[in-house]
Design an enzyme around this catalytic site. Sequence first.
Site, PDB file in Angstrom:
ATOM      1  N   ASP A 109       0.790  -1.234   0.000  1.00  0.00           N
ATOM      2  CA  ASP A 109       0.000   0.000   0.000  1.00  0.00           C
ATOM      3  C   ASP A 109       0.822   1.283   0.000  1.00  0.00           C
ATOM      4  OD1 ASP A 109       0.727  -0.969   2.549  1.00  0.00           O
ATOM      5  OD2 ASP A 109      -0.867   0.137   3.561  1.00  0.00           O
ATOM      6  N   GLU A 176      -0.549  -2.336   5.255  1.00  0.00           N
ATOM      7  CA  GLU A 176       0.469  -2.226   6.310  1.00  0.00           C
ATOM      8  C   GLU A 176       0.315  -0.906   7.048  1.00  0.00           C
ATOM      9  OE1 GLU A 176       3.703  -1.077   8.559  1.00  0.00           O
ATOM     10  OE2 GLU A 176       3.321  -0.077   6.666  1.00  0.00           O
TER      11      GLU A 176
HETATM   12 ZN   LIG Z   1       4.776   3.733   6.483  1.00  0.00          ZN
HETATM   13 ZN   LIG Z   2       6.257   1.175   5.434  1.00  0.00          ZN
END
Ligand SMILES: [Zn+2]
Ligand SMILES: [Zn+2]
Length: 448
Positions: A109, A176
Amino acid sequence: MKRTHLVSVLYVLALTGLTTSSFGGGLEDEVDGEIPSLFEIFKYLHANPELSYQEDDTARYVAEELRRLGFEVTEGVGDYGVEGRTSYGVVAVMQNGEGPTVMVRTDLDGLPVQEDSGLPYASVAKGLADDGSEVFAMHACGHDLHMTSWLGTARMLSQMRETWSGTLVFIGQPAEERGAGAQAMLVDGLFERFPKPDYALAWHSNASLASGSVGLVEGYALAAVDSVDITVRGQGGHGAWPHTTKDPVTLAAQIVVNLQTIVSRKVSPLDSAVVTVGSIHGGTKHNIIPNEVKLQLTVRSYKPEVRQLLLDSIRDVAQNSARAQGWPEDLLPIVEIHEEEGTPATFNDPELIERAAEVLRTELGDDHVLYVDPVMGGEDFSYFGIEGNIPMAIFWLGAIEPSVVEAAAAEGRTLPSLHSSGFKPDAKPAIRAGVTGMTAVVVDLMAP
Ligand SMILES: [Zn+2]
Ligand SMILES: [Zn+2]
Protein backbone atom coordinates in the site's frame (compact mmCIF):
# COMPACT_ATOMS: atom_id res chain seq x y z
CA MET A 1 18.08 -37.71 -9.34
CA LYS A 2 20.96 -36.85 -7.05
CA ARG A 3 23.44 -36.90 -9.89
CA THR A 4 21.32 -34.72 -12.17
CA HIS A 5 20.86 -32.31 -9.31
CA LEU A 6 24.57 -32.12 -8.67
CA VAL A 7 25.27 -31.62 -12.35
CA SER A 8 22.81 -28.72 -12.48
CA VAL A 9 24.33 -27.19 -9.40
CA LEU A 10 27.77 -27.39 -10.95
CA TYR A 11 26.37 -25.90 -14.14
CA VAL A 12 24.93 -22.94 -12.26
CA LEU A 13 28.11 -22.56 -10.25
CA ALA A 14 30.09 -22.51 -13.47
CA LEU A 15 27.73 -19.94 -14.96
CA THR A 16 27.87 -17.64 -12.00
CA GLY A 17 31.45 -18.29 -11.01
CA LEU A 18 30.43 -19.63 -7.62
CA THR A 19 32.54 -21.85 -5.52
CA THR A 20 30.46 -22.39 -2.38
CA SER A 21 26.81 -22.35 -1.40
CA SER A 22 27.06 -18.58 -1.00
CA PHE A 23 27.77 -16.52 -4.08
CA GLY A 24 31.09 -15.15 -2.95
CA GLY A 25 30.13 -11.69 -4.14
CA GLY A 26 29.22 -12.81 -7.67
CA LEU A 27 25.47 -12.44 -7.41
CA GLU A 28 25.35 -8.68 -7.90
CA ASP A 29 26.55 -9.06 -11.50
CA GLU A 30 23.73 -11.49 -12.21
CA VAL A 31 21.23 -9.09 -10.69
CA ASP A 32 22.58 -6.24 -12.82
CA GLY A 33 21.16 -7.88 -15.91
CA GLU A 34 17.68 -7.66 -14.40
CA ILE A 35 17.90 -4.03 -13.27
CA PRO A 36 16.61 -2.35 -16.48
CA SER A 37 13.38 -4.35 -16.49
CA LEU A 38 13.01 -4.14 -12.69
CA PHE A 39 13.38 -0.37 -12.93
CA GLU A 40 10.46 -0.32 -15.39
CA ILE A 41 8.41 -2.27 -12.83
CA PHE A 42 9.47 0.19 -10.13
CA LYS A 43 8.44 3.21 -12.19
CA TYR A 44 5.03 1.67 -12.87
CA LEU A 45 4.45 0.86 -9.20
CA HIS A 46 5.77 4.25 -8.07
CA ALA A 47 3.46 6.12 -10.42
CA ASN A 48 0.43 4.01 -9.52
CA PRO A 49 0.21 3.80 -5.72
CA GLU A 50 -2.98 2.56 -4.14
CA LEU A 51 -4.08 3.38 -0.61
CA SER A 52 -4.58 0.80 2.14
CA TYR A 53 -7.67 -1.39 1.54
CA GLN A 54 -7.59 -0.37 -2.17
CA GLU A 55 -4.57 -2.34 -3.47
CA ASP A 56 -6.62 -4.07 -6.18
CA ASP A 57 -4.47 -3.33 -9.28
CA THR A 58 -1.17 -3.56 -7.38
CA ALA A 59 -2.01 -7.02 -6.06
CA ARG A 60 -3.10 -8.22 -9.50
CA TYR A 61 0.09 -6.83 -11.05
CA VAL A 62 2.48 -8.56 -8.64
CA ALA A 63 0.43 -11.77 -8.68
CA GLU A 64 0.66 -11.90 -12.47
CA GLU A 65 4.43 -11.43 -12.39
CA LEU A 66 4.86 -14.25 -9.85
CA ARG A 67 2.61 -16.57 -11.83
CA ARG A 68 4.77 -15.92 -14.89
CA LEU A 69 7.80 -17.04 -12.84
CA GLY A 70 6.15 -20.34 -12.00
CA PHE A 71 4.82 -19.63 -8.50
CA GLU A 72 1.46 -21.02 -7.47
CA VAL A 73 -0.38 -17.81 -6.67
CA THR A 74 -3.50 -17.19 -4.58
CA GLU A 75 -5.08 -13.74 -4.52
CA GLY A 76 -7.59 -12.17 -2.17
CA VAL A 77 -6.09 -13.71 0.98
CA GLY A 78 -7.14 -11.91 4.14
CA ASP A 79 -10.20 -11.12 6.19
CA TYR A 80 -10.57 -7.77 7.93
CA GLY A 81 -13.83 -8.78 9.56
CA VAL A 82 -15.34 -5.56 8.24
CA GLU A 83 -18.43 -5.69 6.03
CA GLY A 84 -17.60 -4.78 2.42
CA ARG A 85 -13.84 -4.50 2.94
CA THR A 86 -11.86 -6.74 0.56
CA SER A 87 -8.37 -7.95 1.40
CA TYR A 88 -5.96 -7.94 -1.53
CA GLY A 89 -3.39 -10.25 0.04
CA VAL A 90 -1.24 -12.29 -2.34
CA VAL A 91 0.39 -15.62 -1.46
CA ALA A 92 2.81 -17.18 -3.94
CA VAL A 93 4.32 -20.59 -3.27
CA MET A 94 7.17 -22.35 -5.06
CA GLN A 95 8.08 -25.85 -3.96
CA ASN A 96 11.52 -27.11 -4.87
CA GLY A 97 12.32 -30.30 -3.02
CA GLU A 98 13.02 -30.94 0.65
CA GLY A 99 14.10 -28.18 2.95
CA PRO A 100 12.97 -25.25 5.01
CA THR A 101 10.04 -22.98 4.21
CA VAL A 102 11.15 -19.39 3.86
CA MET A 103 8.71 -16.52 3.69
CA VAL A 104 9.59 -13.24 2.01
CA ARG A 105 7.11 -10.46 2.54
CA THR A 106 6.42 -7.17 0.85
CA ASP A 107 3.74 -4.66 1.67
CA LEU A 108 1.58 -3.27 -1.12
CA ASP A 109 0.00 0.00 0.00
CA GLY A 110 0.74 3.69 -0.52
CA LEU A 111 -0.17 6.71 1.59
CA PRO A 112 -2.51 9.70 1.22
CA VAL A 113 0.31 12.14 0.45
CA GLN A 114 0.70 14.44 -2.56
CA GLU A 115 4.12 13.63 -4.02
CA ASP A 116 6.65 16.44 -4.20
CA SER A 117 9.83 14.47 -4.92
CA GLY A 118 10.65 16.07 -8.27
CA LEU A 119 11.03 12.61 -9.85
CA PRO A 120 10.00 12.51 -13.54
CA TYR A 121 7.70 9.57 -12.83
CA ALA A 122 6.19 11.06 -9.66
CA SER A 123 2.72 9.88 -8.75
CA VAL A 124 -0.34 11.93 -9.61
CA ALA A 125 -2.60 8.99 -8.77
CA LYS A 126 -5.52 9.37 -6.40
CA GLY A 127 -7.35 7.15 -4.00
CA LEU A 128 -10.31 7.37 -1.69
CA ALA A 129 -10.01 8.72 1.84
CA ASP A 130 -12.04 7.12 4.64
CA ASP A 131 -14.77 9.74 4.13
CA GLY A 132 -15.00 8.83 0.43
CA SER A 133 -13.31 11.99 -0.87
CA GLU A 134 -10.53 11.77 -3.47
CA VAL A 135 -6.99 12.28 -2.21
CA PHE A 136 -3.57 12.08 -3.81
CA ALA A 137 -1.64 8.88 -3.22
CA MET A 138 2.10 8.31 -3.00
CA HIS A 139 4.48 5.46 -2.16
CA ALA A 140 5.91 7.71 0.54
CA CYS A 141 6.95 4.74 2.68
CA GLY A 142 8.90 3.07 -0.12
CA HIS A 143 6.64 0.03 -0.45
CA ASP A 144 7.26 0.27 -4.21
CA LEU A 145 10.94 -0.43 -3.50
CA HIS A 146 9.95 -3.41 -1.37
CA MET A 147 7.67 -4.81 -4.08
CA THR A 148 10.27 -4.39 -6.82
CA SER A 149 13.04 -5.98 -4.73
CA TRP A 150 10.65 -8.78 -3.81
CA LEU A 151 9.72 -9.44 -7.45
CA GLY A 152 13.39 -9.29 -8.41
CA THR A 153 14.25 -11.78 -5.67
CA ALA A 154 11.48 -14.09 -6.86
CA ARG A 155 12.87 -13.81 -10.37
CA MET A 156 16.43 -14.65 -9.30
CA LEU A 157 15.32 -17.57 -7.13
CA SER A 158 13.11 -18.99 -9.86
CA GLN A 159 16.08 -18.89 -12.21
CA MET A 160 18.48 -20.54 -9.76
CA ARG A 161 16.45 -23.44 -8.47
CA GLU A 162 19.56 -25.58 -8.35
CA THR A 163 21.04 -23.43 -5.60
CA TRP A 164 18.23 -23.88 -3.09
CA SER A 165 15.94 -26.57 -1.83
CA GLY A 166 12.69 -26.21 0.09
CA THR A 167 9.58 -24.06 -0.18
CA LEU A 168 9.35 -20.36 -0.90
CA VAL A 169 6.33 -18.42 0.30
CA PHE A 170 6.19 -14.92 -1.15
CA ILE A 171 3.61 -12.74 0.55
CA GLY A 172 2.16 -9.49 -0.77
CA GLN A 173 0.57 -7.90 2.27
CA PRO A 174 -2.04 -5.15 2.00
CA ALA A 175 -2.86 -2.38 4.49
CA GLU A 176 0.47 -2.23 6.31
CA GLU A 177 -0.06 1.48 6.91
CA ARG A 178 -3.21 0.66 8.85
CA GLY A 179 -1.53 -2.09 10.84
CA ALA A 180 -4.29 -4.37 9.62
CA GLY A 181 -3.13 -6.45 6.66
CA ALA A 182 -0.85 -8.98 8.35
CA GLN A 183 -3.47 -9.81 10.95
CA ALA A 184 -6.17 -10.09 8.27
CA MET A 185 -4.06 -12.64 6.38
CA LEU A 186 -3.42 -14.67 9.54
CA VAL A 187 -7.13 -14.61 10.44
CA ASP A 188 -7.82 -15.95 6.95
CA GLY A 189 -5.67 -19.01 7.70
CA LEU A 190 -2.39 -17.94 6.10
CA PHE A 191 -0.33 -20.51 7.98
CA GLU A 192 -2.95 -23.26 7.76
CA ARG A 193 -3.88 -22.91 4.08
CA PHE A 194 -0.27 -22.37 2.95
CA PRO A 195 3.07 -23.77 4.16
CA LYS A 196 4.02 -22.34 7.54
CA PRO A 197 7.41 -20.65 7.35
CA ASP A 198 10.51 -21.61 9.30
CA TYR A 199 11.83 -18.10 8.69
CA ALA A 200 10.17 -14.81 7.78
CA LEU A 201 12.07 -12.04 6.01
CA ALA A 202 11.32 -8.52 4.77
CA TRP A 203 12.86 -5.24 3.71
CA HIS A 204 11.90 -1.79 4.83
CA SER A 205 13.16 1.31 3.05
CA ASN A 206 15.26 3.70 5.07
CA ALA A 207 15.11 7.41 4.26
CA SER A 208 18.42 8.30 5.90
CA LEU A 209 20.54 5.36 4.72
CA ALA A 210 22.48 5.52 1.43
CA SER A 211 21.24 3.40 -1.45
CA GLY A 212 23.38 0.33 -1.97
CA SER A 213 23.71 -0.09 1.80
CA VAL A 214 21.58 -2.05 4.22
CA GLY A 215 20.97 -1.63 7.94
CA LEU A 216 20.67 -4.37 10.52
CA VAL A 217 19.18 -4.42 14.01
CA GLU A 218 19.43 -7.36 16.39
CA GLY A 219 16.55 -7.98 18.79
CA TYR A 220 13.85 -5.32 19.09
CA ALA A 221 13.95 -3.35 15.86
CA LEU A 222 10.56 -1.66 15.65
CA ALA A 223 8.13 -0.76 18.40
CA ALA A 224 4.72 -1.99 19.44
CA VAL A 225 2.23 0.67 18.40
CA ASP A 226 -1.05 1.47 20.10
CA SER A 227 -3.57 4.17 19.30
CA VAL A 228 -5.57 5.48 22.24
CA ASP A 229 -8.48 7.94 22.30
CA ILE A 230 -9.40 9.83 25.46
CA THR A 231 -12.70 11.64 25.66
CA VAL A 232 -12.54 14.13 28.51
CA ARG A 233 -16.10 14.83 29.56
CA GLY A 234 -17.29 17.87 31.53
CA GLN A 235 -20.27 20.12 32.06
CA GLY A 236 -20.07 23.08 29.76
CA GLY A 237 -21.30 26.61 30.35
CA HIS A 238 -20.50 30.31 30.09
CA GLY A 239 -16.79 31.19 30.12
CA ALA A 240 -17.52 33.91 32.66
CA TRP A 241 -19.18 31.47 35.13
CA PRO A 242 -16.48 28.79 35.35
CA HIS A 243 -17.48 27.88 38.93
CA THR A 244 -20.82 26.58 37.65
CA THR A 245 -19.15 24.20 35.16
CA LYS A 246 -16.83 21.21 35.05
CA ASP A 247 -14.26 22.48 32.58
CA PRO A 248 -12.92 19.66 30.33
CA VAL A 249 -10.32 22.03 28.80
CA THR A 250 -8.36 22.55 32.03
CA LEU A 251 -8.74 18.87 32.89
CA ALA A 252 -7.51 17.84 29.41
CA ALA A 253 -4.50 20.13 29.83
CA GLN A 254 -3.67 18.47 33.17
CA ILE A 255 -4.07 15.02 31.67
CA VAL A 256 -1.66 15.86 28.83
CA VAL A 257 0.98 16.96 31.34
CA ASN A 258 0.32 14.12 33.79
CA LEU A 259 0.65 11.55 30.96
CA GLN A 260 4.28 12.60 30.59
CA THR A 261 5.06 11.23 34.04
CA ILE A 262 4.25 7.69 32.87
CA VAL A 263 7.40 7.32 30.80
CA SER A 264 9.56 9.39 33.16
CA ARG A 265 8.32 7.89 36.44
CA LYS A 266 6.69 4.50 35.83
CA VAL A 267 8.75 2.89 33.09
CA SER A 268 12.27 1.73 33.91
CA PRO A 269 14.86 4.13 32.49
CA LEU A 270 16.37 1.09 30.78
CA ASP A 271 13.22 0.38 28.77
CA SER A 272 12.05 2.33 25.72
CA ALA A 273 8.63 3.94 25.66
CA VAL A 274 6.79 6.89 24.10
CA VAL A 275 3.47 8.49 24.97
CA THR A 276 2.62 11.24 22.49
CA VAL A 277 -0.60 13.24 22.44
CA GLY A 278 -0.84 14.02 18.74
CA SER A 279 -4.27 15.59 18.64
CA ILE A 280 -6.39 17.65 21.03
CA HIS A 281 -9.74 19.07 20.05
CA GLY A 282 -12.47 20.78 22.02
CA GLY A 283 -14.61 23.88 22.13
CA THR A 284 -16.01 26.29 19.60
CA LYS A 285 -15.58 29.85 20.92
CA HIS A 286 -13.67 32.05 23.37
CA ASN A 287 -16.39 32.36 25.97
CA ILE A 288 -17.94 28.90 25.96
CA ILE A 289 -16.74 26.10 28.19
CA PRO A 290 -17.41 22.97 26.11
CA ASN A 291 -18.88 19.65 27.18
CA GLU A 292 -15.95 17.57 26.01
CA VAL A 293 -12.39 17.53 24.72
CA LYS A 294 -10.94 14.72 22.64
CA LEU A 295 -7.33 13.54 22.79
CA GLN A 296 -5.60 11.12 20.41
CA LEU A 297 -2.44 9.36 21.53
CA THR A 298 0.19 7.17 19.96
CA VAL A 299 1.87 4.81 22.41
CA ARG A 300 5.13 2.98 21.64
CA SER A 301 7.11 0.31 23.44
CA TYR A 302 9.15 -2.85 22.90
CA LYS A 303 8.47 -5.28 25.74
CA PRO A 304 4.93 -6.65 26.17
CA GLU A 305 4.97 -5.87 29.91
CA VAL A 306 5.95 -2.25 29.24
CA ARG A 307 3.22 -2.01 26.63
CA GLN A 308 0.63 -3.18 29.17
CA LEU A 309 2.00 -0.84 31.85
CA LEU A 310 1.67 2.14 29.49
CA LEU A 311 -1.91 1.31 28.53
CA ASP A 312 -2.99 0.68 32.13
CA SER A 313 -1.27 3.85 33.32
CA ILE A 314 -2.90 6.02 30.65
CA ARG A 315 -6.31 4.93 31.93
CA ASP A 316 -5.28 5.56 35.54
CA VAL A 317 -3.83 8.98 34.82
CA ALA A 318 -6.85 10.12 32.84
CA GLN A 319 -9.41 8.94 35.37
CA ASN A 320 -7.50 9.89 38.51
CA SER A 321 -6.73 13.35 37.15
CA ALA A 322 -10.49 13.82 36.87
CA ARG A 323 -11.13 12.40 40.35
CA ALA A 324 -8.52 14.80 41.78
CA GLN A 325 -10.57 17.66 40.35
CA GLY A 326 -13.75 16.39 41.99
CA TRP A 327 -15.28 14.80 38.92
CA PRO A 328 -18.15 12.42 39.64
CA GLU A 329 -17.58 8.75 38.67
CA ASP A 330 -20.17 8.91 35.88
CA LEU A 331 -18.30 11.77 34.21
CA LEU A 332 -14.79 10.28 34.23
CA PRO A 333 -12.83 10.37 30.95
CA ILE A 334 -13.50 7.53 28.52
CA VAL A 335 -10.30 5.78 27.45
CA GLU A 336 -10.47 3.66 24.28
CA ILE A 337 -7.64 1.51 22.95
CA HIS A 338 -7.92 0.81 19.22
CA GLU A 339 -6.95 -2.83 19.25
CA GLU A 340 -7.61 -3.23 15.51
CA GLU A 341 -4.81 -0.74 14.76
CA GLY A 342 -2.32 -1.96 17.36
CA THR A 343 0.78 -3.92 16.40
CA PRO A 344 3.25 -5.84 18.55
CA ALA A 345 6.95 -4.99 18.49
CA THR A 346 9.17 -6.47 15.79
CA PHE A 347 11.89 -8.66 17.28
CA ASN A 348 14.67 -9.54 14.87
CA ASP A 349 15.99 -12.98 15.71
CA PRO A 350 19.64 -12.34 16.70
CA GLU A 351 20.94 -15.61 15.23
CA LEU A 352 19.17 -14.95 11.94
CA ILE A 353 20.54 -11.39 11.80
CA GLU A 354 24.08 -12.61 12.44
CA ARG A 355 23.79 -15.24 9.75
CA ALA A 356 22.33 -12.74 7.30
CA ALA A 357 24.98 -10.15 8.15
CA GLU A 358 27.72 -12.48 7.02
CA VAL A 359 25.97 -13.24 3.75
CA LEU A 360 25.17 -9.57 3.11
CA ARG A 361 28.76 -8.50 3.79
CA THR A 362 30.00 -11.03 1.26
CA GLU A 363 27.53 -9.91 -1.40
CA LEU A 364 27.36 -6.15 -0.83
CA GLY A 365 30.74 -5.46 0.75
CA ASP A 366 31.59 -4.77 4.40
CA ASP A 367 31.11 -1.00 4.00
CA HIS A 368 27.54 -1.49 2.83
CA VAL A 369 26.29 -3.48 5.81
CA LEU A 370 25.73 -1.33 8.88
CA TYR A 371 24.36 -2.05 12.30
CA VAL A 372 21.84 0.69 13.11
CA ASP A 373 19.79 1.67 16.15
CA PRO A 374 16.27 0.35 16.67
CA VAL A 375 13.45 2.85 16.17
CA MET A 376 10.06 3.49 17.75
CA GLY A 377 8.28 3.28 14.39
CA GLY A 378 6.03 0.24 13.95
CA GLU A 379 5.43 -2.51 11.40
CA ASP A 380 2.74 -5.14 11.35
CA PHE A 381 5.28 -7.58 9.90
CA SER A 382 5.69 -8.45 13.58
CA TYR A 383 2.43 -10.46 13.47
CA PHE A 384 3.99 -13.06 11.17
CA GLY A 385 6.40 -14.09 13.91
CA ILE A 386 3.46 -15.38 15.99
CA GLU A 387 4.82 -14.36 19.35
CA GLY A 388 8.38 -15.46 18.73
CA ASN A 389 7.59 -18.87 17.25
CA ILE A 390 8.96 -18.04 13.81
CA PRO A 391 12.43 -16.47 13.65
CA MET A 392 12.03 -13.28 11.68
CA ALA A 393 14.11 -10.41 10.41
CA ILE A 394 13.28 -7.12 8.78
CA PHE A 395 16.26 -5.38 7.21
CA TRP A 396 16.62 -1.69 6.41
CA LEU A 397 17.13 -0.97 2.74
CA GLY A 398 19.10 2.23 2.07
CA ALA A 399 16.98 4.36 -0.27
CA ILE A 400 18.70 7.73 -0.69
CA GLU A 401 21.41 8.79 -3.12
CA PRO A 402 24.72 8.54 -1.22
CA SER A 403 25.84 12.10 -2.16
CA VAL A 404 22.57 13.47 -0.75
CA VAL A 405 23.07 11.57 2.52
CA GLU A 406 26.67 12.83 2.76
CA ALA A 407 25.76 16.44 2.02
CA ALA A 408 22.98 16.40 4.60
CA ALA A 409 25.33 14.96 7.22
CA ALA A 410 28.01 17.56 6.43
CA GLU A 411 25.52 20.40 6.74
CA GLY A 412 23.75 18.99 9.79
CA ARG A 413 20.46 18.80 7.89
CA THR A 414 17.87 16.07 8.23
CA LEU A 415 16.51 14.49 5.06
CA PRO A 416 12.80 14.14 4.23
CA SER A 417 11.62 11.19 6.30
CA LEU A 418 9.47 8.28 5.24
CA HIS A 419 5.85 9.41 4.81
CA SER A 420 7.06 12.83 3.65
CA SER A 421 5.99 14.25 0.25
CA GLY A 422 9.67 14.87 -0.50
CA PHE A 423 10.85 11.27 0.02
CA LYS A 424 12.92 10.62 -3.12
CA PRO A 425 14.14 7.04 -3.53
CA ASP A 426 17.31 6.34 -5.46
CA ALA A 427 15.72 3.30 -6.98
CA LYS A 428 18.27 1.45 -9.10
CA PRO A 429 21.03 0.93 -6.49
CA ALA A 430 18.44 0.29 -3.79
CA ILE A 431 16.73 -2.39 -5.87
CA ARG A 432 20.13 -3.87 -6.79
CA ALA A 433 21.01 -4.22 -3.09
CA GLY A 434 17.47 -5.36 -2.26
CA VAL A 435 17.43 -8.15 -4.82
CA THR A 436 21.04 -9.21 -4.28
CA GLY A 437 20.80 -9.15 -0.50
CA MET A 438 17.49 -10.96 -0.15
CA THR A 439 18.33 -13.58 -2.78
CA ALA A 440 21.61 -14.37 -1.05
CA VAL A 441 20.03 -14.55 2.42
CA VAL A 442 17.29 -16.89 1.17
CA VAL A 443 19.73 -19.16 -0.68
CA ASP A 444 21.91 -19.34 2.41
CA LEU A 445 18.93 -20.48 4.51
CA MET A 446 17.85 -22.98 1.85
CA ALA A 447 21.21 -24.35 0.73
CA PRO A 448 20.65 -27.97 -0.36
ZN1 LIG B 1 4.78 3.73 6.48
ZN1 LIG C 1 6.26 1.18 5.43
